[in-house]
Design an enzyme around this catalytic site. Structure first.
Site, PDB file in Angstrom:
ATOM      1  N   ARG A 143      19.198  34.654  26.946  1.00 40.91           N
ATOM      2  CA  ARG A 143      19.870  34.718  25.632  1.00 40.91           C
ATOM      3  C   ARG A 143      21.613  33.898  26.456  1.00 40.91           C
ATOM      4  NH1 ARG A 143      22.305  40.357  24.780  1.00 40.91           N
ATOM      5  NH2 ARG A 143      23.100  40.731  26.988  1.00 40.91           N
ATOM      6  N   ASN A 167      28.023  39.318  20.349  1.00 40.87           N
ATOM      7  CA  ASN A 167      27.259  40.194  21.277  1.00 40.87           C
ATOM      8  C   ASN A 167      27.891  39.478  22.565  1.00 40.87           C
ATOM      9  OD1 ASN A 167      25.768  42.599  20.725  1.00 40.87           O
ATOM     10  ND2 ASN A 167      24.822  41.464  22.278  1.00 40.87           N
ATOM     11  N   GLU A 168      28.471  41.075  22.956  1.00 36.52           N
ATOM     12  CA  GLU A 168      29.041  40.888  24.265  1.00 36.52           C
ATOM     13  C   GLU A 168      29.596  39.387  25.075  1.00 36.52           C
ATOM     14  OE1 GLU A 168      26.399  44.195  25.340  1.00 36.52           O
ATOM     15  OE2 GLU A 168      25.423  43.178  25.618  1.00 36.52           O
ATOM     16  N   GLU A 175      27.470  50.396  20.717  1.00 42.68           N
ATOM     17  CA  GLU A 175      26.169  50.547  21.967  1.00 42.68           C
ATOM     18  C   GLU A 175      26.219  51.115  23.034  1.00 42.68           C
ATOM     19  OE1 GLU A 175      24.184  47.455  23.494  1.00 42.68           O
ATOM     20  OE2 GLU A 175      24.593  45.888  21.920  1.00 42.68           O
ATOM     21  N   TRP A 217      17.084  47.343  32.242  1.00 46.42           N
ATOM     22  CA  TRP A 217      18.140  45.855  33.392  1.00 46.42           C
ATOM     23  C   TRP A 217      18.246  46.117  34.677  1.00 46.42           C
ATOM     24  CZ3 TRP A 217      23.159  48.169  33.266  1.00 46.42           C
ATOM     25  CH2 TRP A 217      23.411  48.822  33.024  1.00 46.42           C
ATOM     26  N   GLU A 253      13.144  43.542  25.597  1.00 47.65           N
ATOM     27  CA  GLU A 253      13.886  44.952  25.851  1.00 47.65           C
ATOM     28  C   GLU A 253      12.190  45.905  25.273  1.00 47.65           C
ATOM     29  OE1 GLU A 253      18.541  44.440  26.014  1.00 47.65           O
ATOM     30  OE2 GLU A 253      17.435  43.381  23.777  1.00 47.65           O
ATOM     31  N   LYS A 254      11.533  45.304  25.718  1.00 44.94           N
ATOM     32  CA  LYS A 254      10.256  46.465  25.013  1.00 44.94           C
ATOM     33  C   LYS A 254      10.364  47.650  25.779  1.00 44.94           C
ATOM     34  CE  LYS A 254       6.750  43.954  27.893  1.00 44.94           C
ATOM     35  NZ  LYS A 254       7.363  42.807  27.769  1.00 44.94           N
ATOM     36  N   HIS A 274      13.452  49.503  26.776  1.00 47.69           N
ATOM     37  CA  HIS A 274      15.000  49.926  26.435  1.00 47.69           C
ATOM     38  C   HIS A 274      14.515  51.113  25.377  1.00 47.69           C
ATOM     39  CE1 HIS A 274      19.015  50.143  25.617  1.00 47.69           C
ATOM     40  NE2 HIS A 274      19.219  49.461  26.709  1.00 47.69           N
TER      41      HIS A 274
END
Length: 671
Positions: A119, A157-158, A316, A324, A364-365, A367
């Site tokens: 990303r 985002n971020e 968040e 991570w 991120e599955k 997370h």
């Protein structure tokens, strides 16, 4: 209510604290969406962020636009009375864009091009990326700016999480443009700032300057520092460009999610804060740290500082494990509630999670999410519903503020400079020193504001300055003026050493604070890993010592052993109506807490009636027109009792002062 409080209140239609999440409906079949909305209502979710990573969904090919799915989900949320935090969708470019324009990909310090697949795969200075992103933002704003569900704009985002430092040729040219502006097109001024006479680095033309890419030896520290400043400014420029488009079309508040956390150091959020209509932050427990809960409290205090003491939005966090870190640990029983209570205690008026439903595919599955892979029949889902009920009861807290008479100074620029190449000790971590000072304050029962160098210090009885390596003369003078006016200042080692150009102040350390403190240090004497020193008061020092002598100060403790044996370790000097203390080492944690309590007592800091509860108990008070609310968070494995009467919002009944091990009590105190 303040303007900021009103904006946050609007996120919940005036119902108190906001409870929300990121939602990625594009990952799920449409048949799941109505069920998701039903569960959101069951949990009490009132604010949902969508279109955060939506670029490839709404713009699947060049000049192709499809808002059908986003229309449907926004309307579905609106029909359920759920407010929308609408992302601009620009956080990651779609594959078709980078395939057409590989020149916009970011480049690492060693010249490696970072290819698509993750990303934020773009150079922040790329005019190609900026042009395409601007078109996305404009189309989203025009389509949804008047939609009654949209309560907040979420820019990107971020920003800068992965790509702040880009070393490509486009970034190089942008860096040169930034330098020309900073130094008024005067190459001699740049040479003076960077000390380029060292190692034959003198420039005669701005066109010869490159980013501080990987080199054979240590790089020029002034150049590295300016590159950090430039890179933070480039990310801010991305925010400003999107915010400008949104504000030209709507009057909906605009923000982006900061990353005030231990592992992100590349963005100077003090320069960003005034651009936000609401300060928002992403924060997750960092299990790589020795005390992740203390870091959470520090990050929340710093976020409140960025908000100028106003309430802020936790954009968040996680219900459980992240994906991570090297070891992604589940939260212990009660830990979720303790975490959320700490955020709210320290100023958050909105609690949002990443994400709504745990992904079954993608990076991120694993997370955690509000709806876990196990579904509704799970302890995690039941804890989410319970949390929603608590946040509803806590609505009365919304708009109240934390009031502190202690300030801790923090600077991203000082972080960059203190940890530049060629420093005296790799064992000296700027953030480590800041965390140690903040923990000592907490252990002493003191809640602190975190402020920038140069902030207004009027009204603070105690001002703590940990390892503030880089500081301007003007900002140092403001600290001395606060002491002269009656404040007590505590300065720790490695502070005041360099000016804003990373130039060492000569004449003896601690440079800018030498006269204020009445001490002169001639040589640093850092300690080896695991090495400790003993002080004459029986306490233990870590990380650092230095060879110094007092010029106009009282020695409270000296080094008994180690490389600076006989030199002062703790000193105090009267300055005007106040006092200035100096710490030439990092005390062991218990020693630090005791010393901080002594210094605070001498400063007249009002210690809370519950301040003796211990280091594993957080106690914070929020006050407002609604009354006074005491948050007691017991991280220990022992029951405690606090001498407070009132109504406990956790149990929704009167309190007897008991706080069981691992429990939270949020008490509306009797008047």
């Amino acid at each position: 209510m303040t303007a900021v409080s009103d904006r946050i209140s609007a996120l919940t239609a005036g119902q108190g604290l906001a409870f929300g999440c990121d939602y990625n409906p594009e990952q799920w079949d449409r048949s799941v969406w109505p069920e998701d909305v039903r569960l959101m209502q069951q949990a009490g979710i009132g604010l949902v962020a969508v279109n955060i990573f939506g670029w490839s969904s709404i713009n699947p090919a060049k000049d192709v636009w499809d808002f059908t799915a986003l229309d449907e989900i926004i309307d579905l949320l609106h029909a359920a009375g759920i407010r929308v935090n609408l992302g601009t969708g620009t956080s990651s470019p779609p594959p078709w864009l980078t395939a057409r324009h590989p020149e916009m990909l970011p480049v690492g310090i060693d010249g490696t091009t970072f290819h698509p697949g993750g990303r934020q795969g773009y150079c922040p200075s790329s005019p190609v990326f900026r042009a395409y992103a601007d078109e996305v933002v404009a189309r989203v704003a025009e389509r949804y700016g008047a939609h009654p569900a949209v309560a907040l704009w979420h820019v990107s985002n971020e920003l800068g999480c992965h790509n702040t430092l880009c070393y490509c040729d486009t970034s190089a040219e942008a860096f040169r443009t930034w330098l020309r502006a900073r130094y008024a097109d005067d190459i001699a001024a740049l040479n003076a700032a960077w000390g380029t006479t060292f190692w034959s680095q003198r420039y005669t033309d701005f066109d010869d300057i490159q980013p501080p890419r990987q080199a054979l030896s240590l790089r020029n520290p002034g150049q590295v520092l300016d590159f950090h400043r430039f890179s933070s400014d480039e990310q801010l420029a991305l925010y400003r460009a999107e915010a400008r488009i949104l504000r030209a079309r709507t009057d909906i508040p605009v923000t982006t999610n900061f990353m005030v956390t231990a592992h992100i150091r590349t963005l100077d959020y003090w320069s960003w804060a005034s651009e936000m209509d609401i300060i928002a932050n992403d924060h997750y427990l960092d299990r790589r740290l020795g005390d992740p809960h203390a870091e959470l409290s520090f990050a929340a205090d710093l976020t409140r500082g960025l908000a100028g003491g106003e309430p802020w939005l936790l954009m968040e966090t996680s219900t459980g494990a992240v994906n991570w870190q090297p070891y992604n640990l589940a939260k212990a029983p009660g830990e979720l509630q303790r975490n959320i209570a700490a955020y709210v205690a320290r100023g958050a008026d909105a609690i949002c999670f990443f994400q709504w439903r745990a992904s079954t595919q993608g990076a991120e599955k694993y997370h955690s999410a509000l709806v876990p892979h196990a579904g509704e029949d799970s302890d995690q889902w039941r804890s989410v519903v319970e949390l929603g009920g608590l946040l509803e009861r806590l609505g009365v807290v919304a708009g109240t503020r934390v009031v502190a008479d202690t300030a801790l100074l923090f600077s991203w620029e000082s972080w960059w400079a203190a940890e530049n190449e060629g420093r005296p000790s790799e064992g000296l971590s700027y953030l480590g020193q800041v965390h140690a000072a903040h923990a000592a304050l907490a252990d002493a029962g003191i809640v602190t504001d975190i402020v920038a160098p140069g902030a207004d210090l009027a009204g603070y009885r105690l001002i703590v300055v940990p390892a503030l390596h880089l500081i301007t003369d003007a900002d140092a003078a403001r600290i001395a003026e606060a002491a002269a006016a009656g404040a007590t200042v505590l300065v720790t080692f490695f502070s005041g050493i360099v000016d804003e150009q990373d130039r060492v102040r000569t004449g003896g350390y601690p440079g800018a604070f030498r006269d204020l403190l009445g001490i002169r240090s001639e040589e640093f004497a850092p300690l080896l890993p695991g090495e400790t020193v003993t002080l004459t008061d029986g306490t233990t020092g870590l990380v650092w010592s230095e060879r110094s002598h007092v010029t106009d100060a009282e020695v409270r403790a000296s080094f008994v052993d180690g490389p600076a044996a006989g030199s002062p370790a703790v000193t105090r000097r009267r300055h005007g109506d106040g006092a200035a203390w100096y710490l030439a080492t990092q005390p062991a944690r218990e020693d630090y807490g005791r010393l901080m309590a002594e210094v605070a007592h001498s400063a007249g800091v009002a210690l809370d009636v519950c301040s003796g509860a211990g280091a594993d108990v957080e106690i914070v008070r929020r006050r407002g027109e609604q009354g006074s609310f005491l948050f007691v968070i017991n991280h220990s494995d022992e029951d405690i009792t606090v001498g407070i009467s009132g109504h406990d919002l956790v149990t929704d009944g009167p309190t007897d002062g008991a706080v069981p091990a691992g429990a939270v009590r949020i008490i509306k105190e009797d008047a």
